[in-house]
Design an enzyme around this catalytic site. Structure first.
Site, PDB file in Angstrom:
ATOM      1  N   ASN A   9       9.370 -22.737 -20.548  1.00 39.30           N
ATOM      2  CA  ASN A   9       9.481 -21.725 -21.655  1.00 39.30           C
ATOM      3  C   ASN A   9      10.228 -22.097 -22.517  1.00 39.30           C
ATOM      4  O   ASN A   9      11.417 -22.140 -22.442  1.00 39.30           O
ATOM      5  CB  ASN A   9       9.611 -20.293 -21.317  1.00 39.30           C
ATOM      6  CG  ASN A   9       9.383 -19.487 -22.217  1.00 39.30           C
ATOM      7  OD1 ASN A   9       9.230 -19.797 -23.431  1.00 39.30           O
ATOM      8  ND2 ASN A   9       9.866 -18.228 -22.147  1.00 39.30           N
ATOM      9  N   LYS A  11      10.612 -21.479 -25.454  1.00 33.97           N
ATOM     10  CA  LYS A  11      11.111 -20.241 -26.573  1.00 33.97           C
ATOM     11  C   LYS A  11      11.340 -21.031 -28.059  1.00 33.97           C
ATOM     12  O   LYS A  11      10.219 -21.589 -28.220  1.00 33.97           O
ATOM     13  CB  LYS A  11      12.533 -19.661 -26.103  1.00 33.97           C
ATOM     14  CG  LYS A  11      12.334 -19.293 -24.732  1.00 33.97           C
ATOM     15  CD  LYS A  11      13.563 -18.454 -24.290  1.00 33.97           C
ATOM     16  CE  LYS A  11      13.549 -17.913 -22.676  1.00 33.97           C
ATOM     17  NZ  LYS A  11      14.494 -17.168 -22.359  1.00 33.97           N
ATOM     18  N   HIS A  95       6.677 -11.250 -21.117  1.00 31.11           N
ATOM     19  CA  HIS A  95       7.972 -11.610 -21.246  1.00 31.11           C
ATOM     20  C   HIS A  95       9.046 -10.601 -21.643  1.00 31.11           C
ATOM     21  O   HIS A  95       8.704  -9.921 -22.730  1.00 31.11           O
ATOM     22  CB  HIS A  95       8.322 -13.020 -21.903  1.00 31.11           C
ATOM     23  CG  HIS A  95       9.553 -13.629 -21.778  1.00 31.11           C
ATOM     24  ND1 HIS A  95      10.664 -13.170 -22.293  1.00 31.11           N
ATOM     25  CD2 HIS A  95       9.624 -14.699 -20.851  1.00 31.11           C
ATOM     26  CE1 HIS A  95      11.902 -14.166 -21.848  1.00 31.11           C
ATOM     27  NE2 HIS A  95      11.197 -14.817 -21.017  1.00 31.11           N
ATOM     28  N   GLU A  97      11.416 -10.519 -23.402  1.00 32.75           N
ATOM     29  CA  GLU A  97      12.111 -10.777 -24.883  1.00 32.75           C
ATOM     30  C   GLU A  97      10.682 -10.237 -25.663  1.00 32.75           C
ATOM     31  O   GLU A  97      11.358  -9.701 -26.892  1.00 32.75           O
ATOM     32  CB  GLU A  97      12.236 -12.388 -25.074  1.00 32.75           C
ATOM     33  CG  GLU A  97      13.617 -12.679 -24.454  1.00 32.75           C
ATOM     34  CD  GLU A  97      13.647 -14.094 -24.316  1.00 32.75           C
ATOM     35  OE1 GLU A  97      12.996 -15.120 -24.726  1.00 32.75           O
ATOM     36  OE2 GLU A  97      14.569 -14.618 -23.443  1.00 32.75           O
ATOM     37  N   GLU A 166      11.379 -11.853 -13.419  1.00 36.41           N
ATOM     38  CA  GLU A 166      12.459 -12.582 -14.212  1.00 36.41           C
ATOM     39  C   GLU A 166      13.224 -11.308 -14.573  1.00 36.41           C
ATOM     40  O   GLU A 166      13.026 -10.495 -15.348  1.00 36.41           O
ATOM     41  CB  GLU A 166      11.873 -13.150 -15.589  1.00 36.41           C
ATOM     42  CG  GLU A 166      10.989 -14.242 -15.350  1.00 36.41           C
ATOM     43  CD  GLU A 166      10.999 -14.971 -16.642  1.00 36.41           C
ATOM     44  OE1 GLU A 166      11.379 -16.089 -16.597  1.00 36.41           O
ATOM     45  OE2 GLU A 166      10.698 -14.455 -17.719  1.00 36.41           O
ATOM     46  N   GLY A 172      18.933 -16.580 -19.173  1.00 35.11           N
ATOM     47  CA  GLY A 172      19.743 -16.916 -19.961  1.00 35.11           C
ATOM     48  C   GLY A 172      21.062 -16.822 -19.856  1.00 35.11           C
ATOM     49  O   GLY A 172      22.077 -17.064 -20.786  1.00 35.11           O
ATOM     50  N   SER A 212      17.700 -18.204 -15.228  1.00 33.94           N
ATOM     51  CA  SER A 212      18.586 -19.004 -14.884  1.00 33.94           C
ATOM     52  C   SER A 212      18.166 -20.069 -13.708  1.00 33.94           C
ATOM     53  O   SER A 212      19.325 -20.363 -12.951  1.00 33.94           O
ATOM     54  CB  SER A 212      19.873 -18.474 -14.757  1.00 33.94           C
ATOM     55  OG  SER A 212      20.462 -18.077 -15.857  1.00 33.94           O
TER      56      SER A 212
HETATM   57  P1  PGA Z   1      16.320 -19.068 -18.412  1.00 33.27           P
HETATM   58  O1  PGA Z   1      15.064 -18.201 -19.055  1.00 33.27           O
HETATM   59  O2  PGA Z   1      15.593 -20.119 -17.620  1.00 33.27           O
HETATM   60  O3  PGA Z   1      16.985 -19.683 -19.658  1.00 33.27           O
HETATM   61  O4  PGA Z   1      17.097 -17.953 -17.696  1.00 33.27           O
HETATM   62  C1  PGA Z   1      13.817 -18.139 -18.311  1.00 33.27           C
HETATM   63  C2  PGA Z   1      12.849 -17.235 -19.167  1.00 33.27           C
HETATM   64  O5  PGA Z   1      13.213 -16.228 -20.148  1.00 33.27           O
HETATM   65  O6  PGA Z   1      11.510 -17.288 -18.999  1.00 33.27           O
END
Ligand code: PGA
Length: 250
Positions: A9, A11, A95, A97, A166, A172, A212
């Site tokens: 992803n 982003k 997601h 976000e 997640e 992140g 992460s």
């Molecule tokens: P990350 O993000 O691996 O940077 O923690 C995962 C995601 O949001 O899908």
């Protein structure tokens, strides 16, 4: 047999040259895959068209976001139908976000799910609790609520759904869920699916871990019985780390 999936992803990252370079790099290392093992990339929507043209067939391309309406006066939006016509085969729905920063709640997510299924797109449906919910011991309830949105789907539609667990506190942050924490939640999600849809659907749905996930921890996470791959953010932006994560699933 359920599929093993490693999905990147991206982003809102990378300029057009960086996106093309990264994609070429991933194409060169991702093996052609097979029915049971997939490498996916979710670039920003503006790059999907050109990346599809460069694709050597080893990778499937998805969209991070879309609108649930099929067409019309929705300035700035793209529809699931448009993405499908472009050659896109996957979308992300739910997601954290999108849930938190763009206020996408259950009603909108349900409509997005229906629109994606209507257009024959495959879906990675994301779920996961906040740090506070975990600390208060409400993480299973939270994920159960998020999974409940799937209840209206038919068994046939469920064949197009994968789920990514997640935990928000791991996204992140560099703070991964331990394999034990991730495995416990994945076992729970599989049991929830079985309660809703029965054994066959539960067993054939791919459950990905995200938050992460890195080349350091991927192998251990992926070795858990109910973890069928990962949804990778930061570590999907470099060929070396994403490649190492792809190898960790093989
Ligand atoms: P990350 O993000 O691996 O940077 O923690 C995962 C995601 O949001 O899908």
């Amino acid at each position: 047999m359920r599929r093993k999936i490693v999905a990147g992803n991206w982003k809102m990252n990378l300029d057009v040259n960086e996106a093309e370079t990264l994609f070429k790099g991933i194409c060169s290392i991702a093996s052609a895959g097979n029915k049971y093992q997939k490498t996916l990339v979710f670039p920003p929507n503006i790059y999907i068209h050109s990346l599809l043209k460069e694709n050597n067939g080893a990778i499937e391309i998805g969209a991070q976001n879309f609108h649930f309406e099929t067409k019309g006066a929705f300035t700035g939006e793209v529809s699931a139908r448009q993405l499908k016509a472009l050659g896109c085969s996957w979308v992300l729905v739910g997601h954290s976000e999108r849930r938190v920063l763009f206020n996408e709640g259950a009603a909108i997510l349900s409509k997005k799910m229906d629109a994606a299924l209507e257009s024959n797109l495959q879906i990675i449906y994301c779920c996961g609790e906040s740090l506070r919910e975990r600390e208060e011991g409400n993480h299973f309830d939270k994920v159960r609520d998020q999974i409940a949105i799937l209840k209206s789907l038919t068994h046939e539609s469920m064949q197009n759904i994968s789920i990514a667990y997640e935990p928000i506190w791991a996204i992140g942050t560099g703070r991964t869920a331990s394999p034990a924490q991730a495995a416990e939640m994945h076992d729970f999600i599989r049991a929830e699916l079985e309660a809703i849809f029965g054994y066959t659907i539960a067993e054939s749905t791919s459950l990905l871990y995200g938050g992460s996930c890195s080349e350091e921890n991927a192998k251990e996470l992926f070795s858990c019985k109910n973890i069928d791959g990962g949804l990778i953010g930061g570590a999907s932006l470099k060929v070396d780390s994403f490649g190492a994560i792809i190898s960790a699933i093989e």
